[in-house]
Design a protein around this motif. Structure first.
Motif, PDB file in Angstrom:
ATOM      1  N   UNK A   1     -47.358   3.113  30.921  1.00  0.00           N
ATOM      2  CA  UNK A   1     -47.671   2.358  29.703  1.00  0.00           C
ATOM      3  C   UNK A   1     -47.596   0.852  29.895  1.00  0.00           C
ATOM      4  N   UNK A   2     -47.524   0.373  31.145  1.00  0.00           N
ATOM      5  CA  UNK A   2     -47.338  -1.054  31.386  1.00  0.00           C
ATOM      6  C   UNK A   2     -48.636  -1.849  31.411  1.00  0.00           C
TER       7      UNK A   2
ATOM      8  N   UNK B   1     -42.337   0.478  35.499  1.00  0.00           N
ATOM      9  CA  UNK B   1     -43.769   0.500  35.789  1.00  0.00           C
ATOM     10  C   UNK B   1     -44.170   1.881  36.286  1.00  0.00           C
ATOM     11  N   UNK B   2     -45.326   2.379  35.855  1.00  0.00           N
ATOM     12  CA  UNK B   2     -45.811   3.673  36.305  1.00  0.00           C
ATOM     13  C   UNK B   2     -46.360   3.617  37.719  1.00  0.00           C
ATOM     14  N   UNK B   3     -46.150   4.683  38.472  1.00  0.00           N
ATOM     15  CA  UNK B   3     -46.683   4.732  39.839  1.00  0.00           C
ATOM     16  C   UNK B   3     -48.204   4.787  39.819  1.00  0.00           C
ATOM     17  N   UNK B   4     -48.784   5.372  38.744  1.00  0.00           N
ATOM     18  CA  UNK B   4     -50.223   5.577  38.700  1.00  0.00           C
ATOM     19  C   UNK B   4     -51.009   4.283  38.611  1.00  0.00           C
ATOM     20  N   UNK B   5     -50.757   3.498  37.571  1.00  0.00           N
ATOM     21  CA  UNK B   5     -51.507   2.272  37.398  1.00  0.00           C
ATOM     22  C   UNK B   5     -51.298   1.309  38.539  1.00  0.00           C
TER      23      UNK B   5
ATOM     24  N   UNK C   1     -51.201  -2.115  44.421  1.00  0.00           N
ATOM     25  CA  UNK C   1     -49.768  -1.857  44.484  1.00  0.00           C
ATOM     26  C   UNK C   1     -48.995  -2.810  45.364  1.00  0.00           C
ATOM     27  N   UNK C   2     -48.665  -4.001  44.829  1.00  0.00           N
ATOM     28  CA  UNK C   2     -47.816  -4.943  45.558  1.00  0.00           C
ATOM     29  C   UNK C   2     -46.369  -4.737  45.144  1.00  0.00           C
ATOM     30  N   UNK C   3     -45.469  -4.993  46.083  1.00  0.00           N
ATOM     31  CA  UNK C   3     -44.060  -4.817  45.778  1.00  0.00           C
ATOM     32  C   UNK C   3     -43.181  -5.390  46.859  1.00  0.00           C
ATOM     33  N   UNK C   4     -41.914  -5.001  46.853  1.00  0.00           N
ATOM     34  CA  UNK C   4     -40.910  -5.598  47.725  1.00  0.00           C
ATOM     35  C   UNK C   4     -41.023  -5.167  49.184  1.00  0.00           C
ATOM     36  N   UNK C   5     -41.807  -4.153  49.477  1.00  0.00           N
ATOM     37  CA  UNK C   5     -41.951  -3.691  50.865  1.00  0.00           C
ATOM     38  C   UNK C   5     -43.350  -3.940  51.409  1.00  0.00           C
ATOM     39  N   UNK C   6     -44.160  -4.727  50.698  1.00  0.00           N
ATOM     40  CA  UNK C   6     -45.565  -4.890  51.076  1.00  0.00           C
ATOM     41  C   UNK C   6     -45.742  -5.485  52.462  1.00  0.00           C
ATOM     42  N   UNK C   7     -44.983  -6.512  52.793  1.00  0.00           N
ATOM     43  CA  UNK C   7     -45.190  -7.181  54.083  1.00  0.00           C
ATOM     44  C   UNK C   7     -44.869  -6.242  55.244  1.00  0.00           C
ATOM     45  N   UNK C   8     -43.934  -5.337  55.054  1.00  0.00           N
ATOM     46  CA  UNK C   8     -43.531  -4.442  56.145  1.00  0.00           C
ATOM     47  C   UNK C   8     -44.362  -3.161  56.175  1.00  0.00           C
ATOM     48  N   UNK C   9     -44.669  -2.596  55.004  1.00  0.00           N
ATOM     49  CA  UNK C   9     -45.289  -1.278  54.963  1.00  0.00           C
ATOM     50  C   UNK C   9     -46.618  -1.241  54.223  1.00  0.00           C
ATOM     51  N   UNK C  10     -47.150  -2.367  53.815  1.00  0.00           N
ATOM     52  CA  UNK C  10     -48.443  -2.383  53.144  1.00  0.00           C
ATOM     53  C   UNK C  10     -48.333  -2.137  51.651  1.00  0.00           C
ATOM     54  N   UNK C  11     -49.495  -2.084  51.006  1.00  0.00           N
ATOM     55  CA  UNK C  11     -49.567  -1.841  49.577  1.00  0.00           C
ATOM     56  C   UNK C  11     -49.243  -0.384  49.259  1.00  0.00           C
ATOM     57  N   UNK C  12     -48.981  -0.102  47.992  1.00  0.00           N
ATOM     58  CA  UNK C  12     -48.752   1.287  47.576  1.00  0.00           C
ATOM     59  C   UNK C  12     -49.940   2.163  47.959  1.00  0.00           C
TER      60      UNK C  12
ATOM     61  N   UNK D   1     -58.739   1.188  40.550  1.00  0.00           N
ATOM     62  CA  UNK D   1     -58.258   1.317  39.184  1.00  0.00           C
ATOM     63  C   UNK D   1     -58.503   2.692  38.612  1.00  0.00           C
ATOM     64  N   UNK D   2     -58.498   2.782  37.277  1.00  0.00           N
ATOM     65  CA  UNK D   2     -58.620   4.064  36.594  1.00  0.00           C
ATOM     66  C   UNK D   2     -60.043   4.488  36.317  1.00  0.00           C
TER      67      UNK D   2
END
Length: 462
Positions: free
Chosen positions: A79-80, A141-145, A151-162, A198-199
């Motif tokens: 719902x975010x 935040x939902x995993x889907x959207x 999907x950027x986040x705290x592990x992006x530089x090491x493991x890529x986007x979601x 996206x959706x």
């Protein structure tokens, strides 16, 4: 596709209730007002019905019902969606919030998660095995959207986007058919489009992710005075930092935290949010890099379980606030862009508002620009900025402030931005957001959704 919306009859809704195992909520139900609310309160809409699906079969039923009755179809996971695409007026909402199971295979280092999971759900399940994958920066935040947008986040530089860690997905298509897709054997074109598109292509009822050995991390915020030199040093530090060291640069009003002196509360400041997933014996080096960015006015950086770093903003950004955001990609963080961030940071309109700059490098750059639908693999940074606030009377001023900020940044950024940061009035940027991948995405849209059933999104029209 333009249709005349025909409101479903009571008999039709009764048949839908008999078909699904979840809940069908309509305006006559006491739970309706609560069920229709989404995270961003600026979107106050009244759907004809909300299907809280209990499983994939309910999602199939919801899609077929919307098609049969020519209803707009909105899809809601966490719902975010800042643009409000998890709801609609007079249509049907397929609400996946009951579908939150996660099954971890620790030997294979994979996890299968239902489409209504939040990153809090996912991180809780995987952390029990010392594993994680790239998620967002707010646990609700939902995993889907997030994943479907890249999907950027705290592990992006090491493991890529979601989306780079997505192995397969179960998708309910516009025909109301459940398909499994992956990169090699099953509908690889659809799988390619889901990873950043996206959706637009269906409702994903489950995601299978690749996991990585991440348990504890060195994490937390460091605060500095509002100063462009801090941002420039962070930019330079990021270029040289090991991929295990992920950090986000923020401009915000100083929060009321015990480790930030009271004289900085409510004043414009810079912050760097650290997530270092490397070995603990290098923690002091990371702290040294943070200390070198400028005068530290407050800091809490310590070892913590990885899921905790994803919760640090939760209390500051609860459901029910009003949000109007923009976003931009940039190949470099220029001095001119930093000057704009400092100028608008000095007039930031509320405690809840902020600017966050995400690095997009390291593992993100080891995926080609046409390997997934996420096109901007040559971007180095993604900025999210805009107003978040509690009083709807502030809406006009805050929207004007955000638009002026966006306009001032345009000479220093790409034409496009990350779709998960886009407002509803950014539809004219969709082609630019997908750049070289747009035509292929449009062809896949024609194949899987020729009638544009899934149009409540940053839409790629067939």
């Amino acid at each position: 596709m333009t249709t005349l919306t025909t409101q479903p009859t009571d008999l039709a809704l009764d048949l839908l209730r008999a078909t699904v195992h979840g809940d069908v909520i309509t305006p006559a139900d006491p739970a309706y007002d609560e069920a229709r609310r989404v995270y961003n309160a600026i979107h106050d809409r009244n759907p004809a019905a909300i299907v809280r699906a209990a499983g994939a079969a309910d999602v199939i039923a919801a899609v077929r019902f919307a098609r049969d009755h020519d209803l707009p179809l909105a899809v809601r996971g966490g719902s975010h969606a800042v643009a409000g695409y998890g709801t609609c007026d007079g249509g049907l909402v397929a609400d996946l919030s009951r579908m939150r199971a996660v099954r971890v295979d620790p030997e294979a280092r994979t996890a299968r998660a239902e489409g209504g999971c939040t990153w809090g759900d996912f991180n809780h399940a995987t952390h029990a095995f010392g594993l994680a994958t790239t998620g967002g920066v707010v646990s609700t935040t939902g995993i889907g959207g997030l994943t479907l947008g890249g999907g950027m986040g705290h592990l992006s530089r090491r493991y890529g986007l979601s989306c780079d860690n997505l192995i397969s997905a179960d998708v309910v298509t516009a025909e109301g058919t459940l398909l499994t897709c992956d990169a090699d054997q099953h509908h690889p074109d659809l799988f390619w489009a889901l990873r950043g598109g996206g959706g637009n292509y269906g409702i994903v009822t489950s995601f299978k992710f690749r996991l990585h050995p991440v348990s504890d991390i060195l994490g937390g915020p460091t605060f500095y005075p509002l100063d462009g030199d801090v941002a420039r040093r962070w930019r330079d530090m990021n270029a040289e930092a090991p991929e295990e060291f992920n950090s986000l640069f923020a401009v915000l009003l100083g929060p009321q935290l015990p480790f930030l002196p009271e004289r900085w509360h409510g004043r414009a400041v810079c912050a760097v949010l650290t997530c270092f997933s490397g070995p603990a014996d290098e923690d002091d080096k990371i702290r040294g890099r943070l200390d070198a960015l400028g005068p530290v006015i407050g800091q809490y950086v310590d070892r913590m379980p990885y899921p905790v770093i994803n919760t640090l903003f939760d209390e500051d950004l609860p459901p029910g606030l009003y949000h109007y955001w923009k976003g931009n990609f940039s190949s470099e963080l220029t001095d001119g862009a930093i000057d704009v961030h400092m100028t608008y940071g000095a007039t930031i309109p509320s405690m809840e508002s902020d600017t966050v700059i995400f690095p997009i490098d390291g593992a993100c750059h080891r995926v080609g620009g046409e390997d997934t639908a996420f096109a901007y693999r040559d971007a180095a940074f993604s900025a999210a900025f805009g107003a978040s606030y509690a009083d709807p009377a502030d809406t006009e001023h805050n929207i004007a402030w955000t638009r002026a900020y966006d306009e001032a940044l345009r000479p220093h950024t790409e034409e496009a931005g990350y779709i998960n940061f886009m407002a509803a009035d950014d539809q004219d940027r969709v082609r630019a957001n997908y750049r070289q991948n747009y035509d292929r995405l449009r062809a896949i849209k024609r194949q899987y959704d020729p009638q544009n059933v899934f149009r409540m999104n940053h839409n790629i029209a067939p």
